[in-house]
Each structure stands twice: as structure tokens, then as C-alpha cells.
Design an enzyme around this catalytic site. Structure first.
Site, PDB file in Angstrom:
ATOM      1  N   CYS B 177       0.860  -1.188   0.000  1.00  0.00           N
ATOM      2  CA  CYS B 177       0.000   0.000   0.000  1.00  0.00           C
ATOM      3  C   CYS B 177       0.893   1.234   0.000  1.00  0.00           C
ATOM      4  O   CYS B 177       0.602   2.238  -0.637  1.00  0.00           O
ATOM      5  CB  CYS B 177      -0.879   0.025   1.244  1.00  0.00           C
ATOM      6  SG  CYS B 177      -1.830  -1.455   1.523  1.00  0.00           S
ATOM      7  N   CYS B 229      -8.019  -1.986  -4.142  1.00  0.00           N
ATOM      8  CA  CYS B 229      -6.586  -1.705  -3.948  1.00  0.00           C
ATOM      9  C   CYS B 229      -5.792  -3.007  -4.019  1.00  0.00           C
ATOM     10  O   CYS B 229      -4.739  -3.075  -4.642  1.00  0.00           O
ATOM     11  CB  CYS B 229      -6.342  -1.047  -2.600  1.00  0.00           C
ATOM     12  SG  CYS B 229      -6.872   0.655  -2.539  1.00  0.00           S
TER      13      CYS B 229
END
Lengths: 99, 268
Positions: B177, B229
């Protein structure tokens, strides 16, 4: 539909949010089959029962459309009604009071 | 003669950085402007209206409403609940975010099978109803500062787990991330990416979901945002309302403390 109508001076701003799929008829589903067209064809707005706006819509209008227009001569307490009719013949009318 | 050359040079030198800065601003400003234009007619409002109805409707095998659901501020209290989630719940003994908590309420109050709902694809069946509920519940906290509790040991542990996950590099692209969201000024195509390790990025990023996505005409909750994501990083799907997603939400939410929630926001 969510309708908000706000008067300021002699002008009233009417904002309308409609829930509709607005399928163009040009998309395909996961199985490759065409998704049939399904869209709003006609929108009318009326002030105290008198038509003030008519719009012809087509498949190019987005999903969950938003429409805004200004209106002359409406006062607080007046009734604004909005109706849409889609190509399947379904229709919906909602009302709001000018504030 | 000499002075004139100098002057024109100075003007030029002063001009170039100014021009570059102005051009860079326009991209971000253009997107902000686009969002502001759409904000007025954010179709998330349609989901909010449906969510409010769903909250009060008697549904499920037990024919009960959600009005006794405890989102952390006592049974039935919705206002302000979103700004303090995820948090620890003593009845389940877990740290839960809004969607995981809704599943608990739907199971205990209404008699739905939470595991089956978690497996339902996004935007279909009961998942569609959860979209409405998250839109309404988050809207009830609009403008409030994020204030996730960190008093319970499980909440602090969730933060540490979330932090590790945020920086964990894996997958075929060796992504984390943090690759995109760990520094200021990163972007994908024209989209500025918030730095989720500190404010204002974490507050702005975390506090903006659920949001209505204009491109797909759907309302995405935080669970769906995180799922995407992971998909973009080519990670395996972590599972709806799983501990992984909740831990990441705790990490982002705590980093965003004090940031004002704008959910349900509008996104391209």
C-alpha cells in the site's frame, strides 16, 4: 427522486436527483448478451400543476441523473412536481415544496 | 543597455517557476472543481435515503429492524458512530469496522447469515442493502472529526497489524500500500494519491469512503475500496470484513485523527 426547490428573489433553483439505471442498450453482460436499453425518455416539471419544463432525454444521459433549472415567479409554499417516463413505459412522479 | 538585458532576464527567471507551478495546480484543481460541481447532485443521496429506510424496516428471518444495532455509541445511536469506527466491541470480542459491525447486527438482530452475505459479490443481494446502510450511517457523521479510539489493547494491536500490512511488499509486482500511499505528491494518471501515513492525507483519504463512483454509477464502501486496492496490486482478495481489511482501516483512520469526514463523497 430527491427534489429541492429554493427561492431567492424572483428566481427559484430546482435541483432533482433521480434513481435510474439508464442503460444505453450498447453494453454487453458477462455472458456476451446485449443488455437491453432502458433509459428515461421524457422529463416534465410543473409548478402548481402547470407544466414549466419538458425535456426529451436519450441513452447518453448518465446513470442516476441530476438535473437543475431555474424558474421565474415561484413563491415559497408552491408545489413543484417532476415526472419521468422511460422507454419501458414506466413512470414516476415526485413532489416538493418551494422553500 | 546592460540594465535592460538584466531586467528581462530577471523577469524570465521569475516567470518560469511560476508558470510551472500554475500548470501543476490546474490538474489537481480541475479534479477538485469537477468534484465540487458534482457534489451538489451527489447520487450518494439516493443511497442514503434507501439506507435510512432499510435501517428502520423489519427484515430478515427474525423480521426485525436494525434500530437496536450498536455501532459503538450505544444501541440505535447512528450520529457520530462513523467517525469512531473501527473500534473494539466487547460483545464480539473483535475490532470491527462499519461493514463488519453491520454484518454482526444483521445476524444477531435480523437473523441473516453473515458469512453468506460476506461471500455475496459486491452490488448484489444483501451487499446492495449494505451499500445503502453505509451511505446513510456515514452521512450522519458528515463533517465530524475522525476520532478512532485506541484505549483497548485490541485496538492498539489492530493499528500495529495494519501498519505492518500497509508496508508489506508482496505479489507479482512487489507492491505494498505504501508504494503509492506512503509519500506526498504521488499520483496515478492524473489522480493525486493521498499520503495515508499522516494527515491531511489519511484524514482526507479514509474519511471520504463510502463514496459514489461516477464512472461505475455505484456506491463503494471502504471494504470495496480496499478490495480494489488489493486487486490492483494483484494480491489475493482479503475477504469481506476480514481482520486484514479492518486492521488497515484502523491504521488509516488513526493516522487521520482530527480529519473531517466527507463521506459519502463523490469520486470519478
Amino acid at each position: 427522486m430527491r427534489i429541492r426547490a429554493q427561492a431567492s428573489g424572483d428566481k427559484t433553483t430546482v435541483r432533482i436527483l433521480m434513481a435510474h439505471e439508464m442503460e444505453t442498450g450498447q453494453r454487453k453482460d458477462a455472458a456476451g448478451k446485449t443488455i437491453p436499453a432502458w433509459f428515461i425518455q421524457e422529463v416534465t416539471a410543473s409548478l402548481n400543476g402547470k407544466t414549466v419544463l419538458t425535456a426529451d432525454w436519450g441513452p447518453a444521459v448518465s446513470k442516476n441523473p441530476f438535473m437543475q433549472f431555474t424558474l421565474k415567479g415561484a413563491k415559497a409554499g408552491d408545489k413543484i412536481a417532476v415526472t419521468w417516463k422511460d422507454n419501458r413505459g414506466e413512470t414516476r412522479t415526485d413532489e416538493a415544496t418551494v422553500s | 543597455m546592460k540594465t535592460t538585458t538584466c531586467l528581462s532576464l530577471l523577469v524570465l527567471a521569475g516567470c518560469i517557476p511560476l508558470h510551472a507551478a500554475a500548470q501543476q495546480k490546474t490538474t489537481a484543481e480541475g479534479i477538485a472543481e469537477y468534484r465540487a460541481l458534482l457534489q451538489d447532485g451527489n447520487p450518494a443521496e439516493l443511497f442514503e435515503a434507501r439506507g435510512e429506510d432499510l435501517w428502520k424496516q423489519k427484515r430478515g428471518p427474525k423480521a426485525a429492524s436494525m434500530e437496536k444495532c450498536d455501532l459503538g455509541k450505544g444501541p440505535g445511536v447512528v450520529k457520530g458512530a462513523f467517525a469512531e469506527l473501527p473500534r473494539y466491541f466487547s460483545d464480539t470480542g473483535r475490532v470491527q469496522d462499519m461493514e463488519s459491525r453491520l454484518l454482526t447486527c444483521m445476524e444477531t438482530l435480523q437473523g441473516f447469515d453473515a458469512a453468506a452475505i460476506a461471500k455475496t459479490p459486491f452490488g448484489t443481494g444483501e451487499q446492495k442493502n449494505i451499500e445503502g446502510l453505509v451511505a446513510w450511517i456515514s452521512a450522519e457523521s458528515k463533517g465530524m472529526p475522525l476520532n478512532l479510539p485506541q484505549s483497548h489493547a485490541s485496538e492498539r494491536r489492530a493499528y500495529e497489524v495494519g501498519k505492518r500490512l500497509f508496508f508489506m511488499r508482496a505479489g507479482p509486482h512487489d507492491f505494498a500500500c505504501a508504494t503509492c500511499h506512503g509519500a506526498d505528491g504521488k499520483r496515478i494518471r492524473l489522480q493525486d494519491l493521498p499520503n495515508l501515513t499522516k494527515n491531511p492525507g489519511a484524514g482526507e483519504g479514509f474519511g471520504a469512503w463510502p463514496a459514489y463512483r461516477v464512472s461505475s454509477g455505484e456506491l463503494w464502501g471502504m471494504q470495496r475500496r480496499l478490495n480494489d486496492c488489493f486487486r490492483q496490486q494483484r494480491f489475493p482478495y482479503p475477504g469481506y470484513a476480514s481482520d486484514v481489511t479492518v486492521a488497515l482501516a484502523v491504521y488509516m483512520g488513526v493516522n487521520g485523527k482530527g480529519g473531517k469526514t466527507t463521506a459519502p463523497a463523490i469520486k470519478r
